[in-house]
Design a protein around this motif. Structure first.
Motif, PDB file in Angstrom:
ATOM      1  N   UNK A  24       0.870  -1.388  -0.023  1.00 47.79           N
ATOM      2  CA  UNK A  24      -0.189   0.006  -0.111  1.00 47.79           C
ATOM      3  C   UNK A  24       0.705   1.298   0.171  1.00 47.79           C
ATOM      4  N   UNK A  25       2.232   0.875   0.152  1.00 48.65           N
ATOM      5  CA  UNK A  25       2.836   2.370   0.211  1.00 48.65           C
ATOM      6  C   UNK A  25       3.202   2.876  -1.168  1.00 48.65           C
ATOM      7  N   UNK A  26       3.569   4.041  -1.230  1.00 48.93           N
ATOM      8  CA  UNK A  26       4.051   4.825  -2.420  1.00 48.93           C
ATOM      9  C   UNK A  26       5.747   4.418  -2.729  1.00 48.93           C
ATOM     10  N   UNK A  27       5.954   4.861  -3.952  1.00 52.82           N
ATOM     11  CA  UNK A  27       7.618   4.365  -4.300  1.00 52.82           C
ATOM     12  C   UNK A  27       8.405   5.172  -3.283  1.00 52.82           C
ATOM     13  N   UNK A  28       8.083   6.523  -2.830  1.00 52.26           N
ATOM     14  CA  UNK A  28       8.925   7.201  -1.959  1.00 52.26           C
ATOM     15  C   UNK A  28       8.854   6.716  -0.417  1.00 52.26           C
ATOM     16  N   UNK A  29       7.616   6.317   0.125  1.00 55.58           N
ATOM     17  CA  UNK A  29       7.534   5.693   1.201  1.00 55.58           C
ATOM     18  C   UNK A  29       8.407   4.301   1.293  1.00 55.58           C
ATOM     19  N   UNK A  30       8.306   3.501   0.462  1.00 56.12           N
ATOM     20  CA  UNK A  30       9.128   2.228  -0.007  1.00 56.12           C
ATOM     21  C   UNK A  30      10.387   2.611   0.314  1.00 56.12           C
ATOM     22  N   UNK A  31      11.013   3.654  -0.523  1.00 54.96           N
ATOM     23  CA  UNK A  31      12.460   4.117  -0.376  1.00 54.96           C
ATOM     24  C   UNK A  31      12.864   4.343   1.025  1.00 54.96           C
ATOM     25  N   UNK A  32      11.866   5.179   1.670  1.00 48.94           N
ATOM     26  CA  UNK A  32      12.521   5.467   2.901  1.00 48.94           C
ATOM     27  C   UNK A  32      12.402   4.590   3.920  1.00 48.94           C
TER      28      UNK A  32
END
Length: 85
Positions: A24-32
């Motif tokens: 459910x996370x965005x690409x930016x959230x996944x990167x963090x």
């Protein structure tokens, strides 16, 4: 361990609830979140112990992520039970 070798990182495994949250996370959230998981794999002591459990709770206020995990007895595998970004 010789000074030429870095500490061995633990293998990281995400259990089903964490995988569902990850999806459910965005690409930016996944990167963090990836940065936090790498930090935990290098130093599993980062998280604070959760009282009366084997779990540890790691929060990175800068990146705004939280990971709840536990490690195996030999500290070679870190099992992630919950992620939040």
């Amino acid at each position: 361990m010789s000074p030429d070798h870095a500490a061995r990182r633990a293998r990281v495994v995400l259990v089903e609830p964490a995988l569902t949250q990850l999806a459910k996370l965005t690409a930016g959230e996944t990167h963090r979140l990836d940065r936090a998981i790498v930090a935990i794999s290098v130093n599993p002591e980062l998280g604070a112990p959760v009282p009366d459990t084997l779990l540890r709770d790691y929060s990175d206020e800068v990146d705004g992520v939280r990971v709840i995990y536990y490690m195996t007895a030999l500290r070679t595998i870190t099992i992630v039970a919950y992620v939040e970004a």
